[in-house]
Motif scaffolding. Structure first.
Motif, PDB file in Angstrom:
ATOM      1  N   ASP A 163     -13.392   3.796  -6.661  1.00  0.00           N
ATOM      2  CA  ASP A 163     -13.375   4.613  -7.180  1.00  0.00           C
ATOM      3  C   ASP A 163     -12.182   5.231  -8.424  1.00  0.00           C
ATOM      4  N   TYR A 164     -12.129   3.965  -9.202  1.00  0.00           N
ATOM      5  CA  TYR A 164     -11.277   3.983 -10.366  1.00  0.00           C
ATOM      6  C   TYR A 164      -9.654   4.277 -10.004  1.00  0.00           C
ATOM      7  N   GLU A 165      -9.242   4.009  -9.025  1.00  0.00           N
ATOM      8  CA  GLU A 165      -7.939   4.303  -8.708  1.00  0.00           C
ATOM      9  C   GLU A 165      -7.091   2.983  -8.837  1.00  0.00           C
ATOM     10  N   ILE A 166      -6.209   2.908  -9.796  1.00  0.00           N
ATOM     11  CA  ILE A 166      -5.446   1.832 -10.063  1.00  0.00           C
ATOM     12  C   ILE A 166      -4.623   1.339  -8.913  1.00  0.00           C
ATOM     13  N   PRO A 167      -3.964   1.887  -8.408  1.00  0.00           N
ATOM     14  CA  PRO A 167      -2.989   1.273  -6.904  1.00  0.00           C
ATOM     15  C   PRO A 167      -3.828   0.649  -6.164  1.00  0.00           C
ATOM     16  N   ALA A 168      -5.222   1.060  -5.834  1.00  0.00           N
ATOM     17  CA  ALA A 168      -6.181   0.693  -4.882  1.00  0.00           C
ATOM     18  C   ALA A 168      -6.863  -0.737  -5.455  1.00  0.00           C
ATOM     19  N   ILE A 169      -6.818  -0.817  -6.727  1.00  0.00           N
ATOM     20  CA  ILE A 169      -7.199  -2.096  -7.672  1.00  0.00           C
ATOM     21  C   ILE A 169      -6.175  -3.004  -7.531  1.00  0.00           C
ATOM     22  N   VAL A 170      -5.098  -2.737  -7.735  1.00  0.00           N
ATOM     23  CA  VAL A 170      -3.949  -3.670  -7.759  1.00  0.00           C
ATOM     24  C   VAL A 170      -3.807  -4.301  -6.205  1.00  0.00           C
ATOM     25  N   ALA A 171      -4.073  -3.374  -5.266  1.00  0.00           N
ATOM     26  CA  ALA A 171      -3.749  -3.749  -4.161  1.00  0.00           C
ATOM     27  C   ALA A 171      -5.020  -4.769  -3.687  1.00  0.00           C
ATOM     28  N   ALA A 172      -6.298  -4.403  -3.772  1.00  0.00           N
ATOM     29  CA  ALA A 172      -7.205  -5.286  -3.673  1.00  0.00           C
ATOM     30  C   ALA A 172      -7.337  -6.624  -4.497  1.00  0.00           C
ATOM     31  N   LEU A 173      -6.818  -6.751  -5.721  1.00  0.00           N
ATOM     32  CA  LEU A 173      -6.665  -7.856  -6.455  1.00  0.00           C
ATOM     33  C   LEU A 173      -5.423  -8.951  -5.801  1.00  0.00           C
ATOM     34  N   ALA A 174      -4.590  -8.220  -5.252  1.00  0.00           N
ATOM     35  CA  ALA A 174      -3.334  -8.831  -4.674  1.00  0.00           C
ATOM     36  C   ALA A 174      -4.120  -9.447  -3.423  1.00  0.00           C
ATOM     37  N   ARG A 175      -4.927  -8.854  -2.382  1.00  0.00           N
ATOM     38  CA  ARG A 175      -5.365  -9.364  -1.055  1.00  0.00           C
ATOM     39  C   ARG A 175      -6.265 -10.566  -1.518  1.00  0.00           C
ATOM     40  N   GLU A 176      -6.993 -10.419  -2.517  1.00  0.00           N
ATOM     41  CA  GLU A 176      -7.787 -11.550  -3.010  1.00  0.00           C
ATOM     42  C   GLU A 176      -7.296 -12.751  -3.324  1.00  0.00           C
ATOM     43  N   LYS A 177      -6.013 -12.578  -4.042  1.00  0.00           N
ATOM     44  CA  LYS A 177      -5.444 -13.724  -4.558  1.00  0.00           C
ATOM     45  C   LYS A 177      -4.689 -14.541  -3.309  1.00  0.00           C
ATOM     46  N   ARG A 178      -4.257 -13.740  -2.533  1.00  0.00           N
ATOM     47  CA  ARG A 178      -3.527 -14.004  -1.089  1.00  0.00           C
ATOM     48  C   ARG A 178      -4.728 -14.821  -0.287  1.00  0.00           C
ATOM     49  N   SER A 179      -5.732 -14.366  -0.125  1.00  0.00           N
ATOM     50  CA  SER A 179      -6.823 -15.059   0.675  1.00  0.00           C
ATOM     51  C   SER A 179      -7.466 -16.329   0.004  1.00  0.00           C
ATOM     52  N   SER A 180      -7.129 -16.680  -1.194  1.00  0.00           N
ATOM     53  CA  SER A 180      -7.886 -17.645  -1.807  1.00  0.00           C
ATOM     54  C   SER A 180      -6.967 -18.676  -2.056  1.00  0.00           C
TER      55      SER A 180
END
Length: 72
Positions: free
Chosen positions: A55-72
């Motif tokens: 939903d175009y929310e930058i804090p949520a995008i940052v959190a999702a990208l960080a989770r993605e990075k940690r899981s890979s």
């Protein structure tokens, strides 16, 4: 406040939390994000909708990208 456009190959999002640009090409997609958490430049899958899905929310995008990075 949020201002965004998904119309052209260059997508943008301006908000109180930062700035996000996306470039969609035929074989590549890139995401450029500037926020309080820092600067992110990532190559993404073609047709990636992480910004739209959150939903175009930058804090949520940052959190999702960080989770993605940690899981890979």
């Amino acid at each position: 406040m949020k201002i965004y456009s998904e119309r052209l190959f260059l997508k943008y999002l301006f908000s109180n939390h930062g700035v996000c640009f996306g470039v969609d090409m035929k074989h590549r997609s890139y995401l450029f994000l500037v926020s309080r958490a820092g600067v992110v430049l990532q190559r993404r899958p073609v047709g990636d909708k992480v910004v739209e899905n959150l939903d175009y929310e930058i804090p949520a995008i940052v959190a999702a990208l960080a989770r993605e990075k940690r899981s890979s």
